[in-house]
Design an enzyme around this catalytic site. Structure first.
Site, PDB file in Angstrom:
ATOM      1  N   GLU A  35       4.981  -1.056   1.295  1.00 30.53           N
ATOM      2  CA  GLU A  35       5.256  -1.570  -0.040  1.00 30.53           C
ATOM      3  C   GLU A  35       5.435  -0.677  -1.096  1.00 30.53           C
ATOM      4  OE1 GLU A  35       3.185  -5.364  -1.230  1.00 30.53           O
ATOM      5  OE2 GLU A  35       1.640  -4.279  -1.883  1.00 30.53           O
ATOM      6  N   LYS A  50       4.454  -0.250  -4.652  1.00 30.76           N
ATOM      7  CA  LYS A  50       3.462  -0.836  -5.586  1.00 30.76           C
ATOM      8  C   LYS A  50       3.275   0.249  -6.543  1.00 30.76           C
ATOM      9  CE  LYS A  50      -0.663  -1.857  -3.944  1.00 30.76           C
ATOM     10  NZ  LYS A  50      -1.899  -2.559  -3.407  1.00 30.76           N
ATOM     11  N   LYS A  92       7.424  -9.142  -3.781  1.00 32.67           N
ATOM     12  CA  LYS A  92       6.058  -9.433  -4.005  1.00 32.67           C
ATOM     13  C   LYS A  92       5.591 -10.078  -5.139  1.00 32.67           C
ATOM     14  CE  LYS A  92       2.377  -9.000  -1.148  1.00 32.67           C
ATOM     15  NZ  LYS A  92       1.353  -7.824  -1.411  1.00 32.67           N
ATOM     16  N   GLU A 152       0.886 -16.627   2.442  1.00 28.69           N
ATOM     17  CA  GLU A 152      -0.391 -15.712   2.531  1.00 28.69           C
ATOM     18  C   GLU A 152      -1.461 -16.308   2.550  1.00 28.69           C
ATOM     19  OE1 GLU A 152      -0.603 -12.034   0.222  1.00 28.69           O
ATOM     20  OE2 GLU A 152      -2.746 -12.890  -0.700  1.00 28.69           O
ATOM     21  N   ASN A 177      -4.497 -11.954   4.717  1.00 28.52           N
ATOM     22  CA  ASN A 177      -4.755 -10.935   3.676  1.00 28.52           C
ATOM     23  C   ASN A 177      -6.243 -10.510   4.026  1.00 28.52           C
ATOM     24  OD1 ASN A 177      -4.869  -9.139   1.584  1.00 28.52           O
ATOM     25  ND2 ASN A 177      -4.130 -10.451   0.166  1.00 28.52           N
ATOM     26  N   GLU A 237      -2.168  -8.046   6.454  1.00 28.40           N
ATOM     27  CA  GLU A 237      -2.073  -7.578   5.283  1.00 28.40           C
ATOM     28  C   GLU A 237      -3.171  -6.770   4.389  1.00 28.40           C
ATOM     29  OE1 GLU A 237       0.513 -11.438   3.631  1.00 28.40           O
ATOM     30  OE2 GLU A 237      -0.559 -10.268   2.199  1.00 28.40           O
ATOM     31  N   SER A 238      -3.147  -5.691   3.901  1.00 26.23           N
ATOM     32  CA  SER A 238      -4.028  -4.765   3.021  1.00 26.23           C
ATOM     33  C   SER A 238      -5.116  -4.200   3.768  1.00 26.23           C
ATOM     34  CB  SER A 238      -4.886  -5.927   1.996  1.00 26.23           C
ATOM     35  OG  SER A 238      -3.817  -6.628   1.277  1.00 26.23           O
TER      36      SER A 238
HETATM   37  O1  LIG Z   1      -3.355  -4.442  -4.518  1.00 21.24           O
HETATM   38  C1  LIG Z   1      -4.321  -4.683  -5.304  1.00 21.24           C
HETATM   39  O2  LIG Z   1      -5.061  -4.293  -5.969  1.00 21.24           O
HETATM   40  C2  LIG Z   1      -4.348  -6.452  -5.699  1.00 21.24           C
HETATM   41  C3  LIG Z   1      -5.318  -7.089  -6.550  1.00 21.24           C
HETATM   42  C4  LIG Z   1      -5.365  -7.972  -6.942  1.00 21.24           C
HETATM   43  C5  LIG Z   1      -4.227  -9.095  -6.154  1.00 21.24           C
HETATM   44  C6  LIG Z   1      -3.374  -8.654  -5.257  1.00 21.24           C
HETATM   45  C7  LIG Z   1      -3.588  -7.306  -4.862  1.00 21.24           C
HETATM   46  N1  LIG Z   1      -2.585  -6.748  -3.989  1.00 21.24           N
HETATM   47  C8  LIG Z   1      -1.613  -7.458  -3.541  1.00 21.24           C
HETATM   48  C9  LIG Z   1      -1.508  -7.383  -2.112  1.00 21.24           C
HETATM   49  O3  LIG Z   1      -1.241  -8.074  -1.427  1.00 21.24           O
HETATM   50  C10 LIG Z   1      -1.499  -5.806  -1.459  1.00 21.24           C
HETATM   51  O4  LIG Z   1      -0.451  -5.058  -2.400  1.00 21.24           O
HETATM   52  C11 LIG Z   1      -0.548  -5.533   0.022  1.00 21.24           C
HETATM   53  O5  LIG Z   1      -1.171  -6.438   0.673  1.00 21.24           O
HETATM   54  C12 LIG Z   1      -0.889  -4.091   0.505  1.00 21.24           C
HETATM   55  O6  LIG Z   1      -2.411  -3.914   0.373  1.00 21.24           O
HETATM   56  P1  LIG Z   1      -2.984  -2.447   0.388  1.00 21.24           P
HETATM   57  O7  LIG Z   1      -2.302  -1.816   1.453  1.00 21.24           O
HETATM   58  O8  LIG Z   1      -4.325  -2.336   0.446  1.00 21.24           O
HETATM   59  O9  LIG Z   1      -2.527  -1.724  -0.836  1.00 21.24           O
END
Ligand SMILES: O=C(O)c1ccccc1NCC(=O)[C@H](O)[C@H](O)COP(=O)(O)O
Length: 270
Positions: free
Chosen positions: A53, A55, A114, A163, A184, A214-215
């Site tokens: 991603e 971001k 996204k 999601e 998520n 995810e995440s």
């Molecule tokens: O990434 C954030 O801080 C966030 C905060 C509030 C709502 C959504 C958020 N992120 C969106 C996502 O879905 C993540 O960017 C994605 O799943 C990747 O997660 P990560 O690997 O933990 O950065």
């Protein structure tokens, strides 16, 4: 998530900003690159299927990464990413539709848009291979219905990643006709991350669904853990972008795409 429910201030702010955004006015029509096929090709080549991603920042990130997103995209693909995710939300994540357009032109892999889509007109912003619909956000007052949005997105050619965060949201996603579901690990009410979320929700999802964890995936061990729990692919932002330290994105991606997936398959089979 109705508006009376307690949610993190950052998430409320994301939702408020999303309500204000419109589409371009011109209906988008796209011939998508297949996401399931990209996962299959990565697996066949011995890599863990990862959606990397782009971001630049986020409410939970420490700092901002200002590298050219096209350079980042190319480094992610070099590191073995099966697909990319590009934030197009401008106010909280530093994204834009223009970024996605440039990235999609520069790579051959599928690209996920996204964003926080609440209304059909917000689908008409930019061509992407996949769009995201978040069950939780589509329960808020004054948003379009999940099933209607899913149909509207597919009519434009998009594949749709729906999601979820709980088993009841998975039920809603399946009822709406989702065939690609993300669980998520980040709780949008408190922004806490718990990989146990995927492990507890994944068992209710049918095999026929393409399932994405995810995440919160940081290490090779986390990647293996999610694959053992049934993930067909992993969506990873922060551990690859590494906002605070600005480390090598190719190496960060490769570390996860080369996580020990054989261990995952052996465990799943037994
Ligand atoms: O990434 C954030 O801080 C966030 C905060 C509030 C709502 C959504 C958020 N992120 C969106 C996502 O879905 C993540 O960017 C994605 O799943 C990747 O997660 P990560 O690997 O933990 O950065």
């Amino acid at each position: 998530m109705d508006d009376s429910e307690e949610i993190a201030p950052a998430v409320q702010s994301i939702l408020d900003a999303a309500r204000e955004r419109g589409g371009s006015g011109d209906r988008v029509s796209v011939t998508p690159r297949s996401l399931p096929d990209a996962f299959e090709s990565a697996s066949t080549a011995g890599r863990t299927p990862v959606i990397a991603e782009i971001k630049p920042t986020s409410p939970t990130a420490e700092g901002e990464r200002t590298d050219d997103p096209v350079d980042l995209a190319q480094q992610m693909v070099e590191g073995g990413a099966a697909a990319l995710s590009v934030l197009t939300e401008p106010e909280h994540f530093g994204g834009s539709a223009e970024t996605l357009e440039r990235v999609r032109d520069a790579v051959d892999v599928p690209v996920l848009r996204k964003d926080f889509i609440l209304h059909e007109d917000q689908l008409d912003v930019v061509e992407a291979d996949v769009v995201l619909l978040i069950v939780r956000f589509l329960e808020a007052d004054g948003t379009d219905d999940l099933a209607d949005l899913l149909v509207a997105a597919r009519e434009r050619g998009f594949q749709v990643l729906v999601e979820t965060h709980t088993a009841s949201e998975v039920e809603k996603a399946l009822e709406a006709g989702a065939d690609i579901i993300g669980v998520n690990n980040r709780d949008l009410t408190e922004l806490a991350v718990d990989l146990g979320t995927f492990e507890s929700v994944a068992p209710v999802i049918p095999e026929s669904v393409t399932l994405i964890a995810e995440s919160g995936i940081q290490t090779e061990e986390d990647a293996t853990r999610m694959r053992r729990a049934g993930a067909d692919a992993l969506l990873v932002g922060s551990a690859i972008m590494d906002h605070g330290a600005a480390t090598d994105v190719t190496a960060n991606t490769r570390r996860l795409t080369h996580a020990d997936t054989d261990a995952a398959e052996t465990t799943t089979d037994t």
